[in-house]
Design a protein around this motif. Structure first.
Motif, mmCIF file in Angstrom:
data_model
loop_
_atom_site.group_PDB
_atom_site.id
_atom_site.type_symbol
_atom_site.label_atom_id
_atom_site.label_comp_id
_atom_site.label_asym_id
_atom_site.label_seq_id
_atom_site.Cartn_x
_atom_site.Cartn_y
_atom_site.Cartn_z
ATOM 1 N N LYS A 1 45.435 14.697 4.424
ATOM 2 C CA LYS A 1 45.788 15.556 3.278
ATOM 3 C C LYS A 1 44.644 16.503 2.880
ATOM 4 C CE LYS A 1 47.413 15.937 -1.400
ATOM 5 N NZ LYS A 1 47.855 15.397 -2.653
ATOM 6 N N LYS B 1 46.813 31.081 3.828
ATOM 7 C CA LYS B 1 48.044 31.630 3.242
ATOM 8 C C LYS B 1 47.808 33.057 2.727
ATOM 9 C CE LYS B 1 49.909 27.179 1.819
ATOM 10 N NZ LYS B 1 50.405 26.321 0.748
ATOM 11 N N ARG C 1 59.130 28.615 1.814
ATOM 12 C CA ARG C 1 58.270 27.881 2.756
ATOM 13 C C ARG C 1 58.406 28.476 4.155
ATOM 14 N NH1 ARG C 1 54.423 24.661 1.195
ATOM 15 N NH2 ARG C 1 54.799 23.085 2.780
#
Ligand code: ACO
Length: 474
Positions: free
Chosen positions: A36, A258, A298
């Protein structure tokens, strides 16, 4: 006085604490799913201050180091601006702490104080210094900008996105890192994405998801304005192919990936010629999404990251070393991304353009660009890279187990805003010679610092830096 040419950064230095925790170990310790923090957030390691260091000590360390290593006479500094969001005192600026370095040389004629707006304060400070050198009030001396922050979060999902560092930048004309001042694109707005209303705690209040969307909206808005300014002055379209490198404010690496994908998507929407046919086909299904829908999609996020990947590897990846290794450095984060480019590419940067994106929650954001030249010693790109010694600093760090990191955070929570304590001197062995550290906060909240001995090149000879008294005992 004629207006100055090529105003920008002449010299830089960076300092980050030698104490750090590995993200993989932290993941395990926190019970987060494997990958993570390392893959999901894209982080490797996180620096943190122990009780010995804070934003004042780090800025004392980095400023004395820059002056010594580039041989700058402290009387030649005419403006000193600090960007920070780490509040130690609600009135006394960090800049006034740094004045001790200059007072010793009889220089108290230095304009500038601190700028605060989350991670944007360093950029505000930098713009102030550049504007001063370009203005009619410039007196011919250097400007000096310091970005210094300790980013710490309460236990929970935001904690792995901390970090700590200080960066100093010397500002003047004929710089190897020159501003392309005409192309700035700014976006500022009122939002509650990340803020620090609780003055009894060092920790922010964070709306994590909102902060991600605000950041990406700011990227879009600044990029569109940056492009239109470029196009107005240059009379030709701008696309990501017109920049050699991009450096982003880097809370964690995944957001940088991103963000670059959003720039690519913007180029697609603006129909720039940079987009290849197969990427155009893949992005076509998203062309009719509204702005809001595009932040929620997404599929768009995944597809745009995938088509932008090759360009990301070339134009963004070199900036990611320090942000991945040190973590979010708040005001210093964007400039640490730029330092990473200098570290990796200094010998091939002459003539190249780097686009910078600065973001501070709340929110303030600007996209701007640098044009690079090799420069003349000591202000050459290769000398700057050599003086900053990024590899050496990374290699000499001490990795702490997560338990020790958590213990340190608990101690710092207890110490925040308190008085009447001395720090433990036992850990100074891991600090490099020349590093400043906190020794005491007295009953009047006055802070006392010492400089670790052993730095034979020190021109600022003070050992004890105290609030209210000059270092040489005057
Ligand atoms: N393996 C691989 N990836 C994983 C795993 C795993 N085991 N588990 C989760 N992930 C991925 C998720 O899919 C997600 O990736 P995506 O965004 O591509 O979908 C990523 O890891 C993070 O997981 P989330 O569940 O979204 O994380 P969470 O919501 O718990 O926390 C956040 C992330 C919101 C960024 C938090 O750390 C935070 O609040 N940080 C502070 C705020 C911040 O930095 N904001 C940025 C701008 S403002 C500023 O600079 C301060």
């Amino acid at each position: 006085m004629d207006s100055q040419k090529d105003v920008g950064i002449l010299a830089m230095d960076i300092y980050f604490p030698p104490t750090c925790v590995q993200q993989e170990a932290l993941e395990d310790h926190d019970g987060a799913s494997k990958g993570k923090y390392t893959i999901g957030l894209g982080q490797d390691c996180m620096a943190f201050c122990t009780e010995l260091e804070d934003v004042i000590s780090m800025s004392l360390t980095v400023v004395t180091s820059l002056l010594e290593k580039y041989g700058i006479d402290p009387t030649q500094i005419g403006r000193l601006e600090v960007g920070s969001e780490t509040v130690i005192d609600k009135s006394k600026s960090i800049k006034t702490w740094l004045m001790q370095i200059f007072e010793e040389f009889g220089n108290t004629d230095i304009e500038g104080v601190d700028s605060t707006n989350a991670c944007y304060g360093g950029t505000a400070a930098l713009f102030n210094c550049v504007n001063w050198v370009e203005s009619s009030s410039w007196d011919g001396r250097y400007g000096l900008v310091v970005c210094t922050d300790s980013a710490v979060y309460a236990e929970g999902p935001a904690r792995p996105t901390g970090g700590a560092a200080a960066i100093a930048m010397l500002i003047g004309p004929n710089a190897p890192i020159a501003f392309e001042s005409k192309y700035r694109g700014t976006h500022m707005s009122h939002v509650y994405d990340f803020y620090k209303p609780n003055l009894a705690s060092e920790y922010p209040v964070v709306d994590g998801k909102l902060s991600q969307t605000c950041y990406l909206m700011a990227v879009d808005s600044c990029y569109r304005r940056f492009c239109s300014k470029f196009e107005k002055f240059e009379r030709k379209p701008f696309s990501i192919l017109d920049a050699d490198y991009f450096a982003f404010h880097s809370p964690y690496n995944k957001l940088v990936q991103k963000s670059f994908a959003r720039l690519y998507f913007n180029d697609f929407l603006r129909d720039a010629s940079s987009i290849e046919e197969d990427a155009r086909e893949k992005l076509e299904p998203f062309s009719s999404l509204s702005g809001d829908e595009s932040y929620q999609s997404r599929d768009l996020e995944k597809t745009s990251q995938q088509v932008a990947k090759c360009l990301y590897d070339v134009k963004v990846q070199p900036s990611t070393l320090l942000p991945k290794q040190v973590g979010n450095m708040y005001t210093a984060s964007l400039y640490a991304a730029f330092v990473s480019i200098l570290h990796r590419k200094h010998s091939t940067l002459g003539g190249q353009r780097v686009v910078m994106f600065s973001y501070g929650s709340g929110l303030s954001s600007t996209m701007f660009s640098f044009k690079l030249r090799d420069g003349q010693h000591p202000f050459s790109l290769s000398n700057i890279a050599s003086i900053m010694n990024v590899s050496g600093k990374l290699e000499s760090r001490h990795i702490f187990p997560p338990e020790k990191f958590v213990e340190t955070m608990k101690l710092m929570e207890h110490r925040y805003g308190s008085k009447d304590f001395v720090t433990s001197n036992t850990d100074t062995s891991i600090l490099s010679p020349g590093t400043f550290y906190l020794t005491e906060v007295d009953s009047m909240y006055r802070r006392y610092y010492a400089k670790k001995a052993g730095d034979t090149t020190a021109s600022v000879g003070a050992v004890s830096y105290q609030n209210g008294s000059l270092p040489n005992g005057h």
